[in-house]
Enzyme design. Structure first.
Site, PDB file in Angstrom:
ATOM      1  N   LYS A   9     -39.078  52.300 -22.952  1.00 38.79           N
ATOM      2  CA  LYS A   9     -39.276  53.575 -23.326  1.00 38.79           C
ATOM      3  C   LYS A   9     -38.557  53.097 -24.931  1.00 38.79           C
ATOM      4  O   LYS A   9     -38.798  52.174 -25.312  1.00 38.79           O
ATOM      5  CB  LYS A   9     -38.436  54.841 -23.382  1.00 38.79           C
ATOM      6  N   PHE A  99     -31.778  43.375 -24.441  1.00 42.48           N
ATOM      7  CA  PHE A  99     -31.394  44.086 -25.632  1.00 42.48           C
ATOM      8  C   PHE A  99     -32.751  44.329 -26.617  1.00 42.48           C
ATOM      9  O   PHE A  99     -32.214  42.999 -27.556  1.00 42.48           O
ATOM     10  CB  PHE A  99     -30.219  42.642 -25.900  1.00 42.48           C
ATOM     11  N   GLY A 101     -33.864  47.226 -27.358  1.00 38.67           N
ATOM     12  CA  GLY A 101     -34.082  49.003 -27.362  1.00 38.67           C
ATOM     13  C   GLY A 101     -34.130  49.958 -27.298  1.00 38.67           C
ATOM     14  O   GLY A 101     -35.434  50.453 -26.721  1.00 38.67           O
ATOM     15  N   GLY A 103     -34.712  50.043 -23.331  1.00 39.83           N
ATOM     16  CA  GLY A 103     -33.874  50.580 -22.030  1.00 39.83           C
ATOM     17  C   GLY A 103     -34.898  50.083 -20.998  1.00 39.83           C
ATOM     18  O   GLY A 103     -34.070  50.778 -19.424  1.00 39.83           O
ATOM     19  N   GLY A 104     -34.440  48.671 -21.025  1.00 35.97           N
ATOM     20  CA  GLY A 104     -34.805  47.766 -19.220  1.00 35.97           C
ATOM     21  C   GLY A 104     -34.080  48.324 -18.261  1.00 35.97           C
ATOM     22  O   GLY A 104     -33.830  48.017 -17.454  1.00 35.97           O
ATOM     23  N   GLY A 105     -32.724  48.010 -19.013  1.00 37.62           N
ATOM     24  CA  GLY A 105     -31.283  48.315 -18.170  1.00 37.62           C
ATOM     25  C   GLY A 105     -31.600  49.440 -17.431  1.00 37.62           C
ATOM     26  O   GLY A 105     -31.067  49.465 -16.179  1.00 37.62           O
ATOM     27  N   SER A 106     -31.357  49.824 -18.348  1.00 40.70           N
ATOM     28  CA  SER A 106     -31.011  51.958 -18.018  1.00 40.70           C
ATOM     29  C   SER A 106     -32.665  52.030 -16.727  1.00 40.70           C
ATOM     30  O   SER A 106     -32.130  53.579 -15.633  1.00 40.70           O
ATOM     31  CB  SER A 106     -30.584  51.747 -19.226  1.00 40.70           C
ATOM     32  N   SER A 107     -33.380  52.044 -16.883  1.00 42.36           N
ATOM     33  CA  SER A 107     -34.800  52.099 -16.156  1.00 42.36           C
ATOM     34  C   SER A 107     -34.719  51.655 -14.576  1.00 42.36           C
ATOM     35  O   SER A 107     -34.667  52.485 -14.023  1.00 42.36           O
ATOM     36  CB  SER A 107     -35.978  51.202 -16.988  1.00 42.36           C
ATOM     37  N   ASP A 139     -28.005  56.430 -21.301  1.00 45.65           N
ATOM     38  CA  ASP A 139     -29.948  56.461 -21.473  1.00 45.65           C
ATOM     39  C   ASP A 139     -30.598  56.362 -19.775  1.00 45.65           C
ATOM     40  O   ASP A 139     -31.546  56.632 -19.735  1.00 45.65           O
ATOM     41  CB  ASP A 139     -30.941  55.511 -22.007  1.00 45.65           C
TER      42      ASP A 139
END
Length: 258
Positions: A9, A99, A101, A103-107, A139
């Protein structure tokens, strides 16, 4: 095995509205990046430990997917869930920079929750999944809902679909690992200036394309000046917007020439 996409995102705008304890409350527009995603799937394995297969720069127990698993396990007490992961690994083809911005980990965590719910027929509603995901990261609920565009507020837990055409973005990520807590801390100590409720209402009702063609990158994201203050190696990029706490920049793809 079915393969699932975990999309990146960008934050079209990100404004601080106040504080809630140690957290900052926000108003932000999240939009999916349709050409940047991780791919997740399950694979059989022989050892009982929870296993994540993929190119990650953190220990398993620090990974957002593992945290999502533990919160899901706690919420469901599902024997089926525990047994499944004694016999299956979660595999990730990682394309979204960390790291950054985006949202990779959240996605990844959100997609993992949706996969478990669908594949193991856990019967959880999307609202229940979002509530579980919120424990993993602010996120995560946006990605659980699967919206292409949404207004996100509170500390990330309030997600409201915003109906508009998806924009095709160009994204670049400098090789700088940015600490989100550091950027927020710098903002609170040096730049704290919450947006008014009237301005929130105006931004939240304006299309993403209109925002990106009418205001400057620094006006759009309260964390951009903070990130520049925190990281001397981060350089402004003329005509590019800043996503989240960084380090990624983005712009509308069709506005580029050549």
């Amino acid at each position: 095995m079915i393969r699932y996409r975990a999309y990146a995102k960008v934050n079209i705008f990100l404004k601080i509205t106040g504080t809630r304890g140690d957290y900052h409350t926000i108003s932000s527009r999240f939009m999916r990046v349709k050409n940047l995603f991780d791919t997740l799937w399950f694979e059989p394995k022989a050892t009982p430990e929870f296993e994540i297969r993929g190119n990650f720069d953190c220990e398993v127990h620090s990974n957002t997917i593992y945290k999502a698993y533990k919160y899901l396990q706690s919420a469901t007490r599902s024997d089926k869930l525990s047994t499944f992961f004694e016999n299956h690994a979660i595999c990730v083809d990682k394309q979204i920079p960390s790291f950054a911005g985006l949202g990779g980990g959240s996605s990844d965590a959100a997609t993992f929750l949706r996969m478990c719910n669908e594949e193991l027929e856990l019967g959880l509603s999307v609202e229940e999944l979002a509530s579980i995901g919120a424990n993993v990261g602010a996120d995560v609920p946006f990605f659980v809902y699967g919206y292409e565009s949404a207004n996100v507020s509170g500390i990330g837990e309030v997600v409201e679909r915003f109906t508009e055409p998806l924009i095709d973005f160009e994204v670049i990520t400098p090789d700088i690992q940015i600490s989100t807590p550091s950027v927020y801390r710098y903002y609170r100590e040096n730049l704290y200036d919450p947006i008014s409720a009237e301005e929130v209402a105006r931004l939240e009702s304006t299309s993403s394309r209109a925002i990106l063609t009418s205001i400057s990158p620094k006006e759009a994201n309260d964390l951009y000046p903070s990130a520049l203050g925190c990281y001397s190696e981060l350089n402004e990029k003329e005509g590019w917007f800043f996503s989240g706490s960084g380090s990624s920049f983005f712009r509308i793809k069709e506005d580029t020439h050549g």
